[in-house]
Design a protein around this motif. Structure first.
Motif: not given
Length: 345
Positions: A314, A63, A103, A105, A65, A100, A311, A67
């Protein structure tokens, strides 16, 4: 606003500006324990208020994204000049903007039970979950009084161990290597998962870091002169942590680990430290490990973790697409599938 610190010099300088910090906040520990994450220290300032939040930023495979998680141990935010009526909204707004824009999550962090305002700082930012107690010996009490609180059986076991072995500090690479060998033997014996195995460099960097103090103690059998068992303890400022330990199989009946803990308790008291953290049970449970530790002290301290979904759209999509267990308390849930594959081997 949030300033991101990644360099050791600035990281160490900012950490040193707080009256209380733990080894789990240091740059060196993050570099040792980072695994596949990128260590960052988030610096928040608002007037006299200052907060430092160390995290590991990880890409979510397949992805665009990321974390964030924490190192294993007891990190969480450091703080300075936090008023009783602290309003977390401004801090929350700046945090969410940073997460944010990068990216991110979700965010997970273990918290430090010896920094009491962490929960206050993170109020209304995600959720805080209690995971179970840890055992902490109060070193502010006189040494003899601490011993009076031991279980009766423990006192007898310590007396027996003292008749058969002597405790000394590991002072060279050969003795450290012996500790590593014993530790891995111990992990083999209890069928530990791979997360409890470390490369030799992990132990060596811990032992030589100047950002915190590491004590590796050896239990020497008086008759054979052989090292029976060994334990590694780490401390910075006022709290010492029981980190890693191992005993040779043939010496298990003498329980040298208990004597190693007791010797560190005495030394830490003499150094003027405040608490000796023995940790808790496996995954916060009331098990034989917790009962072993609680024979040293009935002083239990609550251990918490912090969870934040940045998010939700997502997060929910990835969770739905991954193989997970309903109602699992694992966080983030979309990584639970990897955990299941890992633990089933």
């Amino acid at each position: 606003m949030i300033e991101v610190i990644e360099e050791k010099k600035h990281w160490d300088e900012f950490i040193s500006s707080f009256k209380e910090s733990d080894l789990y906040h240091t740059f060196d520990y993050h570099m040792i324990a980072k695994e596949d994450g990128k260590p960052v220290l988030l610096k928040y300032s608002n007037g006299e208020i200052s907060i430092g939040l160390p995290l590991l930023i990880r890409n979510i495979p397949g992805t665009p994204f990321n974390d964030a998680t924490s190192v294993y141990g007891y990190p969480g935010p450091l703080y300075k000049n936090i008023p009783d009526d602290f309003d977390s909204n401004h801090f929350k707004s700046d945090l969410l903007e940073y997460f944010s824009s990068n990216n991110i999550v979700s965010v997970f962090s273990r918290l430090n039970p010896f920094l009491p305002l962490q929960n206050h700082i993170l109020q209304n930012i995600g959720e805080i979950d209690k995971k179970g107690p840890i055992v902490a010996i109060d070193l502010r009490k006189p040494i003899d009084q601490q011993r009076q609180e031991f279980g009766k059986r423990l006192k007898g076991q310590l007396n027996k161990a003292r008749r058969h072995c002597t405790i000394k500090k590991a002072i060279n690479d050969e003795e450290l290597q012996e500790f590593i060998k014993i530790y891995h033997e111990n992990m083999d014996r209890v069928n530990a998962t791979s997360m409890y195995y470390f490369e030799d460099d992990y132990f060596k960097v811990l032992a030589k870091s100047k950002s915190f103090h590491t004590e590796t103690l050896l239990a020497i059998h008086n008759e054979s002169g052989e090292i029976m068992g060994a334990s590694m303890f780490i401390y910075k400022n006022s709290v010492v942590h029981y980190h890693l330990s191992g005993t040779k199989t043939e010496y298990l009946p003498l329980m040298p680990t208990k004597l190693l803990i007791d010797e560190m308790r005495i030394k830490a008291s003499q150094l003027g430290l405040t608490y000796f953290n023995l940790g808790g049970g496996l995954s916060g449970t009331d098990d034989s490990l917790l009962r072993f530790k609680s024979s040293f002290s009935k002083n239990m301290v609550d251990f918490y973790v912090w969870k934040l979904i940045v998010n939700p759209e997502v997060y929910n999509k990835m969770t739905k697409e991954s193989f997970t267990i309903n109602n699992s308390d694992f966080f983030p849930l979309y990584r639970c599938s990897n955990r299941l594959v890992f633990t089933s081997k």
